[in-house]
Design an enzyme around this catalytic site. Structure first.
Site, PDB file in Angstrom:
ATOM      1  N   GLU A  57      -9.563  -1.765   5.328  1.00  0.00           N
ATOM      2  CA  GLU A  57     -10.164  -1.425   6.612  1.00  0.00           C
ATOM      3  C   GLU A  57     -11.416  -2.273   6.857  1.00  0.00           C
ATOM      4  O   GLU A  57     -11.910  -2.937   5.936  1.00  0.00           O
ATOM      5  CB  GLU A  57     -10.536   0.070   6.612  1.00  0.00           C
ATOM      6  CG  GLU A  57      -9.369   1.021   6.339  1.00  0.00           C
ATOM      7  CD  GLU A  57      -8.409   1.190   7.525  1.00  0.00           C
ATOM      8  OE1 GLU A  57      -8.389   0.321   8.429  1.00  0.00           O
ATOM      9  OE2 GLU A  57      -7.675   2.193   7.540  1.00  0.00           O
TER      10      GLU A  57
ATOM     11  N   ASP B 143       0.827  -1.207   0.000  1.00  0.00           N
ATOM     12  CA  ASP B 143       0.000   0.000   0.000  1.00  0.00           C
ATOM     13  C   ASP B 143       0.864   1.260   0.000  1.00  0.00           C
ATOM     14  O   ASP B 143       2.072   1.195   0.226  1.00  0.00           O
ATOM     15  CB  ASP B 143      -0.955   0.005   1.210  1.00  0.00           C
ATOM     16  CG  ASP B 143      -0.265  -0.400   2.509  1.00  0.00           C
ATOM     17  OD1 ASP B 143       0.984  -0.390   2.561  1.00  0.00           O
ATOM     18  OD2 ASP B 143      -0.972  -0.737   3.481  1.00  0.00           O
TER      19      ASP B 143
ATOM     20  N   ASN C 200      -7.130  -2.301  14.311  1.00  0.00           N
ATOM     21  CA  ASN C 200      -8.548  -2.535  14.015  1.00  0.00           C
ATOM     22  C   ASN C 200      -8.739  -3.772  13.124  1.00  0.00           C
ATOM     23  O   ASN C 200      -9.816  -3.998  12.592  1.00  0.00           O
ATOM     24  CB  ASN C 200      -9.171  -1.304  13.346  1.00  0.00           C
ATOM     25  CG  ASN C 200      -8.538  -1.003  11.980  1.00  0.00           C
ATOM     26  OD1 ASN C 200      -7.578  -1.661  11.583  1.00  0.00           O
ATOM     27  ND2 ASN C 200      -9.082  -0.023  11.286  1.00  0.00           N
TER      28      ASN C 200
ATOM     29  N   HIS D  78      -7.101  -4.377  10.305  1.00  0.00           N
ATOM     30  CA  HIS D  78      -6.898  -4.206   8.863  1.00  0.00           C
ATOM     31  C   HIS D  78      -5.662  -4.949   8.386  1.00  0.00           C
ATOM     32  O   HIS D  78      -4.729  -5.203   9.147  1.00  0.00           O
ATOM     33  CB  HIS D  78      -6.888  -2.731   8.456  1.00  0.00           C
ATOM     34  CG  HIS D  78      -5.663  -1.940   8.787  1.00  0.00           C
ATOM     35  ND1 HIS D  78      -5.674  -0.572   8.910  1.00  0.00           N
ATOM     36  CD2 HIS D  78      -4.377  -2.302   9.023  1.00  0.00           C
ATOM     37  CE1 HIS D  78      -4.453  -0.139   9.176  1.00  0.00           C
ATOM     38  NE2 HIS D  78      -3.658  -1.168   9.261  1.00  0.00           N
TER      39      HIS D  78
HETATM   40  C1  GLP Z   1      -0.204   0.310   8.452  1.00  0.00           C
HETATM   41  C2  GLP Z   1       0.069  -0.549   7.231  1.00  0.00           C
HETATM   42  C3  GLP Z   1      -0.232  -2.001   7.513  1.00  0.00           C
HETATM   43  C4  GLP Z   1       0.445  -2.415   8.804  1.00  0.00           C
HETATM   44  C5  GLP Z   1      -0.147  -1.631   9.933  1.00  0.00           C
HETATM   45  C6  GLP Z   1       0.444  -1.994  11.295  1.00  0.00           C
HETATM   46  O1  GLP Z   1      -1.526   0.686   8.533  1.00  0.00           O
HETATM   47  N1  GLP Z   1      -0.684  -0.124   6.094  1.00  0.00           N
HETATM   48  O2  GLP Z   1       0.227  -2.786   6.424  1.00  0.00           O
HETATM   49  O3  GLP Z   1       0.266  -3.786   9.022  1.00  0.00           O
HETATM   50  O4  GLP Z   1       0.105  -0.276   9.701  1.00  0.00           O
HETATM   51  O5  GLP Z   1       1.556  -1.188  11.548  1.00  0.00           O
HETATM   52  P1  GLP Z   1       2.618  -1.504  12.674  1.00  0.00           P
HETATM   53  O6  GLP Z   1       3.434  -2.626  12.163  1.00  0.00           O
HETATM   54  O7  GLP Z   1       3.409  -0.238  12.784  1.00  0.00           O
HETATM   55  O8  GLP Z   1       1.874  -1.858  13.905  1.00  0.00           O
END
Ligand code: GLP
Length: 256
Positions: A157, A80, A150, A152
């Protein structure tokens, strides 16, 4: 907080590995990627951003520098990217990947693909082109995934269709809150392009990482709740080669 000892982990349809430490999980995933690349030097890898992945990329850099791992022919596809954010913005996922991995190995920049709109493209053309490049690369051999608090996956989402493809999405409130540390308050992105859940599920292997006590609740939900659109990560259990790697903190302190 109950711990996983009492949760239906073994009976869960999500295969789980609770390691002794985050470093052990990171090393294990990096080793799997390294073995895959050595066997298939031109393979396509699905990469993820977020704090969760930092140690995996650090270990891949070490394998490159100290154990001769070459990524020169690998194609990478990131899950993404924020919409309308300059590639060089310090909080763009392109910057994050460049700093953590791309510029520190022999990966070739032209082989690193993000879902972004190139000059003159419409949003739909950009999304279609991203999917077409994955297909042209032979499909994703392995997709790395973190989980948002959440539930995702990438920026799919709650409410996302498990069959969804790469598309534009509005970011959820929690996701924007989590992004706040990286942006001035008025600049926190509202939208992104994300690989779809259906696209993710087509990768041959899925390796999902969740570390730290902050992920404990979402991990429990993933293991206990039935599949639903409210919990996008719950569609993962449809996949036949899935592994969820946890450290003792995200697992609730229990070693399987
Ligand atoms: C972002 C990314 C996700 C990732 C999530 C969790 O939203 N788009 O791909 O899994 O954050 O992030 P973190 O690893 O910092 O907890």
């Amino acid at each position: 907080m109950t711990d996983l000892e009492n949760a239906p982990v073994r009976g869960s349809s999500v295969p789980v590995l609770v390691t002794d430490s985050r470093a052990e999980a990171e090393a294990r995933v990096a080793r799997e990627i390294s073995d895959l690349v050595r066997a298939r030097p031109r393979c396509a890898l699905g990469l993820a951003t977020g704090r969760t992945m930092a140690g995996v990329y650090e270990e891949l850099v070490r394998l490159h520098r100290e154990e001769g791992l070459s990524l020169a022919d690998v194609r990478t596809f990131n899950l993404d990217e924020y919409l309308d954010l300059h590639a060089d913005h310090r909080a763009s996922f392109r910057t994050q990947m460049r700093e953590r991995l791309f510029a520190r190995t022999d990966l070739r920049v032209e082989n690193t693909v993000f879902p972004v709109v190139a000059g003159g493209q419409s949003l739909q053309e950009a999304c279609d082109a991203f999917e077409a490049r994955i297909r042209a690369a032979g499909g994703l051999e392995l997709q790395l995934l973190g989980i948002g608090r959440n539930g995702h996956l990438a920026f799919n989402e709650p409410g996302s269709d498990p069959d969804s493809r790469t598309r534009r999405v509005e970011l959820a409130r929690e996701t924007r809150e989590d992004a706040r540390a990286d942006f001035a308050p008025e600049d926190v992105p509202r939208a992104a392009l994300t690989m779809g859940l259906g696209t993710i599920l087509e990768a041959r292997r899925l390796r999902v990482l969740a570390f730290g006590a902050g992920k404990r609740d979402i991990v429990r939900r993933l293991l206990e709740e039935p599949e639903s659109r409210d919990l996008p990560a719950s569609c993962l259990r449809r996949h036949s080669d899935l592994l969820l790697l946890l450290d003792p903190e995200s697992a609730g302190g229990t070693k399987q």
